[in-house]
Motif scaffolding. Structure first.
Motif, PDB file in Angstrom:
ATOM      1  N   LYS A 100       0.833  -1.205   0.000  1.00 54.98           N
ATOM      2  CA  LYS A 100       0.000   0.000   0.000  1.00 54.98           C
ATOM      3  C   LYS A 100       0.869   1.256   0.000  1.00 54.98           C
ATOM      4  O   LYS A 100       0.559   2.238  -0.669  1.00 54.98           O
ATOM      5  N   LYS A 101       1.992   1.218   0.722  1.00 57.77           N
ATOM      6  CA  LYS A 101       2.905   2.364   0.734  1.00 57.77           C
ATOM      7  C   LYS A 101       3.513   2.590  -0.649  1.00 57.77           C
ATOM      8  O   LYS A 101       3.671   3.732  -1.085  1.00 57.77           O
ATOM      9  N   TYR A 102       3.866   1.514  -1.337  1.00 57.93           N
ATOM     10  CA  TYR A 102       4.376   1.647  -2.716  1.00 57.93           C
ATOM     11  C   TYR A 102       3.325   2.290  -3.622  1.00 57.93           C
ATOM     12  O   TYR A 102       3.614   3.208  -4.391  1.00 57.93           O
ATOM     13  N   ILE A 103       2.114   1.814  -3.522  1.00 59.06           N
ATOM     14  CA  ILE A 103       1.031   2.347  -4.356  1.00 59.06           C
ATOM     15  C   ILE A 103       0.785   3.815  -4.029  1.00 59.06           C
ATOM     16  O   ILE A 103       0.646   4.647  -4.931  1.00 59.06           O
ATOM     17  N   ASN A 104       0.755   4.151  -2.754  1.00 60.23           N
ATOM     18  CA  ASN A 104       0.548   5.552  -2.358  1.00 60.23           C
ATOM     19  C   ASN A 104       1.665   6.450  -2.872  1.00 60.23           C
ATOM     20  O   ASN A 104       1.411   7.586  -3.290  1.00 60.23           O
ATOM     21  N   ALA A 105       2.897   5.951  -2.859  1.00 63.86           N
ATOM     22  CA  ALA A 105       4.019   6.739  -3.370  1.00 63.86           C
ATOM     23  C   ALA A 105       3.854   7.005  -4.863  1.00 63.86           C
ATOM     24  O   ALA A 105       4.068   8.128  -5.334  1.00 63.86           O
ATOM     25  N   VAL A 106       3.467   5.994  -5.610  1.00 67.11           N
ATOM     26  CA  VAL A 106       3.276   6.159  -7.058  1.00 67.11           C
ATOM     27  C   VAL A 106       2.136   7.139  -7.331  1.00 67.11           C
ATOM     28  O   VAL A 106       2.264   8.039  -8.167  1.00 67.11           O
ATOM     29  N   VAL A 107       1.029   6.991  -6.621  1.00 59.29           N
ATOM     30  CA  VAL A 107      -0.118   7.878  -6.825  1.00 59.29           C
ATOM     31  C   VAL A 107       0.249   9.321  -6.465  1.00 59.29           C
ATOM     32  O   VAL A 107      -0.109  10.259  -7.189  1.00 59.29           O
ATOM     33  N   THR A 108       0.977   9.513  -5.391  1.00 61.93           N
ATOM     34  CA  THR A 108       1.406  10.862  -5.000  1.00 61.93           C
ATOM     35  C   THR A 108       2.291  11.477  -6.072  1.00 61.93           C
ATOM     36  O   THR A 108       2.102  12.632  -6.463  1.00 61.93           O
ATOM     37  N   PHE A 109       3.249  10.706  -6.560  1.00 60.57           N
ATOM     38  CA  PHE A 109       4.127  11.181  -7.638  1.00 60.57           C
ATOM     39  C   PHE A 109       3.308  11.543  -8.870  1.00 60.57           C
ATOM     40  O   PHE A 109       3.510  12.604  -9.473  1.00 60.57           O
ATOM     41  N   MET A 110       2.388  10.678  -9.250  1.00 60.33           N
ATOM     42  CA  MET A 110       1.549  10.943 -10.424  1.00 60.33           C
ATOM     43  C   MET A 110       0.735  12.219 -10.241  1.00 60.33           C
ATOM     44  O   MET A 110       0.637  13.036 -11.161  1.00 60.33           O
ATOM     45  N   ASN A 111       0.164  12.403  -9.064  1.00 59.47           N
ATOM     46  CA  ASN A 111      -0.625  13.612  -8.805  1.00 59.47           C
ATOM     47  C   ASN A 111       0.240  14.868  -8.883  1.00 59.47           C
ATOM     48  O   ASN A 111      -0.174  15.872  -9.469  1.00 59.47           O
ATOM     49  N   GLU A 112       1.419  14.806  -8.297  1.00 66.44           N
ATOM     50  CA  GLU A 112       2.328  15.960  -8.317  1.00 66.44           C
ATOM     51  C   GLU A 112       2.773  16.319  -9.736  1.00 66.44           C
ATOM     52  O   GLU A 112       2.976  17.477 -10.054  1.00 66.44           O
ATOM     53  N   MET A 113       2.936  15.312 -10.578  1.00 68.76           N
ATOM     54  CA  MET A 113       3.410  15.525 -11.950  1.00 68.76           C
ATOM     55  C   MET A 113       2.261  15.634 -12.958  1.00 68.76           C
ATOM     56  O   MET A 113       2.477  15.719 -14.154  1.00 68.76           O
ATOM     57  N   ASN A 114       1.020  15.604 -12.446  1.00 69.82           N
ATOM     58  CA  ASN A 114      -0.175  15.689 -13.279  1.00 69.82           C
ATOM     59  C   ASN A 114      -0.197  14.567 -14.334  1.00 69.82           C
ATOM     60  O   ASN A 114      -0.485  14.797 -15.503  1.00 69.82           O
ATOM     61  N   ILE A 115       0.130  13.373 -13.891  1.00 72.14           N
ATOM     62  CA  ILE A 115       0.119  12.184 -14.750  1.00 72.14           C
ATOM     63  C   ILE A 115      -1.139  11.393 -14.419  1.00 72.14           C
ATOM     64  O   ILE A 115      -1.428  11.141 -13.253  1.00 72.14           O
ATOM     65  N   ASN A 116      -1.892  10.991 -15.444  1.00 74.31           N
ATOM     66  CA  ASN A 116      -3.129  10.272 -15.161  1.00 74.31           C
ATOM     67  C   ASN A 116      -3.169   8.852 -15.738  1.00 74.31           C
ATOM     68  O   ASN A 116      -4.207   8.200 -15.701  1.00 74.31           O
ATOM     69  N   LYS A 117      -2.037   8.372 -16.303  1.00 73.04           N
ATOM     70  CA  LYS A 117      -1.978   7.008 -16.821  1.00 73.04           C
ATOM     71  C   LYS A 117      -0.606   6.413 -16.557  1.00 73.04           C
ATOM     72  O   LYS A 117       0.374   7.138 -16.446  1.00 73.04           O
ATOM     73  N   LEU A 118      -0.569   5.104 -16.521  1.00 73.66           N
ATOM     74  CA  LEU A 118       0.685   4.374 -16.441  1.00 73.66           C
ATOM     75  C   LEU A 118       0.744   3.404 -17.603  1.00 73.66           C
ATOM     76  O   LEU A 118      -0.272   2.905 -18.062  1.00 73.66           O
ATOM     77  N   TYR A 119       1.942   3.129 -18.059  1.00 70.52           N
ATOM     78  CA  TYR A 119       2.161   2.150 -19.115  1.00 70.52           C
ATOM     79  C   TYR A 119       2.766   0.908 -18.472  1.00 70.52           C
ATOM     80  O   TYR A 119       3.754   1.009 -17.755  1.00 70.52           O
ATOM     81  N   ILE A 120       2.181  -0.239 -18.698  1.00 74.99           N
ATOM     82  CA  ILE A 120       2.677  -1.474 -18.097  1.00 74.99           C
ATOM     83  C   ILE A 120       3.792  -2.032 -18.973  1.00 74.99           C
ATOM     84  O   ILE A 120       3.559  -2.469 -20.092  1.00 74.99           O
ATOM     85  N   LYS A 121       4.999  -1.974 -18.444  1.00 78.19           N
ATOM     86  CA  LYS A 121       6.161  -2.501 -19.156  1.00 78.19           C
ATOM     87  C   LYS A 121       6.489  -3.911 -18.684  1.00 78.19           C
ATOM     88  O   LYS A 121       6.917  -4.753 -19.452  1.00 78.19           O
TER      89      LYS A 121
END
Length: 56
Positions: free
Chosen positions: A9-30
């Motif tokens: 959950k902490k990993y997910i929250n970190a990614v979501v926080t980063f995305m929000n700060e950078m105004n990113i609304n999608k992820l690409y699954i590599k």
């Protein structure tokens, strides 16, 4: 399992926080790790089945 889920959950929250700060609304699954026991334990089979490499 409880500790594992807390860390995930902490990993997910970190990614979501980063995305929000950078105004990113999608992820690409590599790459996607799939551990069947964990997926089953989290009842995530349906969610995982909708994901695939290369999908936004």
């Amino acid at each position: 399992m409880d500790e594992y889920l807390k860390v995930e959950k902490k990993y997910i929250n970190a990614v979501v926080t980063f995305m929000n700060e950078m105004n990113i609304n999608k992820l690409y699954i590599k790459g996607l790790e799939q551990w069947s026991e964990d997926i089953e334990a989290q009842n995530a089979t349906e969610f995982i089945s909708k994901l695939w490499i290369g999908q936004w």
